[in-house]
Design a protein around this motif. Structure first.
Motif, PDB file in Angstrom:
ATOM      1  N   ASP A 169      -2.362  -4.695   7.918  1.00  0.00           N
ATOM      2  CA  ASP A 169      -2.508  -2.913   7.863  1.00  0.00           C
ATOM      3  C   ASP A 169      -2.202  -2.720   9.445  1.00  0.00           C
ATOM      4  O   ASP A 169      -2.947  -2.941  10.202  1.00  0.00           O
ATOM      5  N   GLN A 187      -5.899  -2.390  -3.362  1.00  0.00           N
ATOM      6  CA  GLN A 187      -4.822  -2.871  -2.457  1.00  0.00           C
ATOM      7  C   GLN A 187      -3.688  -1.663  -2.353  1.00  0.00           C
ATOM      8  O   GLN A 187      -2.905  -1.536  -1.211  1.00  0.00           O
ATOM      9  N   THR A 188      -3.504  -1.003  -3.327  1.00  0.00           N
ATOM     10  CA  THR A 188      -2.445  -0.058  -3.115  1.00  0.00           C
ATOM     11  C   THR A 188      -2.820   1.232  -2.340  1.00  0.00           C
ATOM     12  O   THR A 188      -1.984   2.022  -1.941  1.00  0.00           O
ATOM     13  N   ASN A 189      -4.043   1.302  -2.115  1.00  0.00           N
ATOM     14  CA  ASN A 189      -4.721   2.262  -0.986  1.00  0.00           C
ATOM     15  C   ASN A 189      -4.922   1.661   0.138  1.00  0.00           C
ATOM     16  O   ASN A 189      -5.963   2.304   0.940  1.00  0.00           O
ATOM     17  N   MET A 190      -4.692   0.451   0.404  1.00  0.00           N
ATOM     18  CA  MET A 190      -5.280  -0.190   1.776  1.00  0.00           C
ATOM     19  C   MET A 190      -4.735   0.697   2.923  1.00  0.00           C
ATOM     20  O   MET A 190      -3.412   1.033   3.213  1.00  0.00           O
ATOM     21  N   HIS A 191      -5.653   1.061   3.742  1.00  0.00           N
ATOM     22  CA  HIS A 191      -5.055   1.708   5.176  1.00  0.00           C
ATOM     23  C   HIS A 191      -6.189   1.181   6.264  1.00  0.00           C
ATOM     24  O   HIS A 191      -7.174   0.387   6.054  1.00  0.00           O
ATOM     25  N   SER A 219       0.772  -1.256   0.053  1.00  0.00           N
ATOM     26  CA  SER A 219      -0.062  -0.017  -0.128  1.00  0.00           C
ATOM     27  C   SER A 219       0.901   1.285  -0.037  1.00  0.00           C
ATOM     28  O   SER A 219       1.932   1.207   0.447  1.00  0.00           O
TER      29      SER A 219
END
Ligand SMILES: *[C@@H]1O[C@H](CO)[C@@H](O)[C@H](O)[C@H]1NC(C)=O
Length: 406
Positions: free
Chosen positions: A315, A117-121, A37
């Motif tokens: 995360d 996925q690349t913005n998972m937070h 991410s």
């Protein structure tokens, strides 16, 4: 007969074969399957492939390790989406806090297949969150959070996590009969019913809002005995004027005010009188508020069910990095998960411990030797100093003698 049993056994083997939805042992090529991410930008920490400072097997124990202090971590992997309808769901992985963690998460999140996925937070919606969480001496627990109708529900029981430096196996089992089991190191540490241990649903029963305690409901178990009368000799004051006190001869009423004798305890005082207690003939027992079915309650026998399970992610926020995750498994088989746990964690836990103990031993030996050496050096220096002092003294003396000779 024998043949029939054999056939049944064969069928059983075919139909009971476990389904493995996802399995990951984190070889060097893990980055091919896992996506980092970038949601936290420069504050995003790096996961690296490592077996750590001590391990049971240099290859098998390679997992992903958090490598920078005070960072966010976000890494996730997708798999073919599935529904756990009518099936057991097992989520399992190993966690090793070899850095002796003071504060940081060690849990995994299960997402639906649409996870970005690349913005998972931290606020990315998830289905299940499971695993250890440590922060100071106050927080050392295993999280089990289920998302139900958009709300994240925390378990109401307290499950303590491991807080040592070794690898531990965490397993969550959710069953289609709406029960669950949490295991640590292949041992059950908690279990029960989903409905009882999370607030999935409002309570089944509530206090009847219409019901009121009747005015004449007598809840007094004992009452004063109406026959009991206060004896005559009870009404005596607690303090009386000292009968032996005398107004001093030199007392001047005009100057000193009116003389009053000092007060003393009354020897006839008997304390406060209380009537005897007798059982209350009208006692009705404690009033119990009657309950009714909660109109807000609707039963749900599919609390366990998720129709789209498609990703797993780590995360986290860690103050002190060094945690290693490994041997991730998502399956429908409780027994396969146990077996896989045995094959992975079960195989390497003992040699891992041995290696750590050997390292500790060597380290303490080294420290002892260094201390010894330091002490020897210090002692030698002291001797030198003393010698020098002696010499100086001698020189002084000689000088003095020389002087005297002059
Ligand atoms: C896992 O190991 C334990 C302890 O050795 C053993 O009792 C258990 O039967 C094993 N489970 C499986 C499924 O192999």
């Amino acid at each position: 007969m024998k043949a029939a049993i054999l056939i049944i056994a064969l069928f059983g083997a075919v139909f009971c074969k476990e389904k493995i939805y996802f399995k990951e042992e984190f070889g060097d090529d893990f980055a091919d399957r896992w996506v980092e991410s970038t949601a936290k930008g420069a504050e995003q920490g790096k996961f690296v492939s490592s077996a750590g400072k001590f391990y049971g097997d240099a290859e098998k124990d390679k997992g992903i390790q958090t490598s920078q202090d005070a960072r966010f971590y976000g890494l996730s992997a997708k798999f073919d989406k599935f529904s756990n309808e009518g099936k057991t769901l097992v989520i399992q992985f190993t966690v090793k806090h070899e850095q002796n963690i003071d504060c940081g998460g060690g849990y995994a999140k299960i997402f639906s297949s649409d996870l970005e996925q690349t913005n998972m937070h931290g606020d990315s919606p998830y289905l299940i969150m499971f695993g250890p969480d440590i922060c100071g001496p106050g927080t050392k627990k295993v999280h089990v959070i289920f998302n139900y109708k958009g709300k994240n529900l925390l378990i109401k029981k307290d499950i303590r996590c491991k807080d040592d430096v070794y690898t531990h196996l965490y397993t969550l089992i959710v069953k289609p009969d709406n029960t669950y089991i949490v295991k640590i190191d292949n041992e059950k540490v908690e279990s029960g019913e989903l409905e009882a241990d999370w607030d999935f649903l409002p309570p089944k029963k509530i206090k009847d809002p219409e019901a009121k305690k009747p005015e004449d409901w007598d809840e007094r178990e004992n009452i004063d005995d109406p026959e009991d009368k206060k004896p005559e000799d009870y009404d005596k004051p607690e303090h009386i004027a000292d009968p032996d006190a005398k107004k001093p001869d030199d007392w001047d009423d005009e100057m000193d005010g009116e003389w009053e004798p000092p007060m003393i305890d009354n020897p006839e005082y008997k304390g406060e009188w209380k009537p005897k207690q007798i059982p209350n003939p009208d006692y009705k027992g404690k009033w119990v508020h009657p309950e009714i079915d909660n109109p807000e309650y609707t039963a749900d026998d599919e609390l366990y069910k998720y129709t789209d399970i498609g990703a797993i992610g780590f995360d986290l926020w860690q103050v002190k990095s060094g945690t290693i995750f490994d041997n991730v498994l998502i399956t429908d088989s409780e027994s396969y998960a146990e077996e896989y746990g045995n094959e992975t964690w079960g195989q390497t836990k003992e040699p891992e411990k041995k290696m750590k103990e050997k390292q500790d031993e060597e380290e303490s030996k080294k420290r002892e030797e260094e201390e010894k050496k330091q002490k020897e050096e210090d002692d030698a220096k002291k001797d030198d100093d003393e010698e020098e002092e002696d010499k100086e003294e001698e020189e002084d003396k000689e000088e003095k003698e020389d002087h005297d000779e002059l």
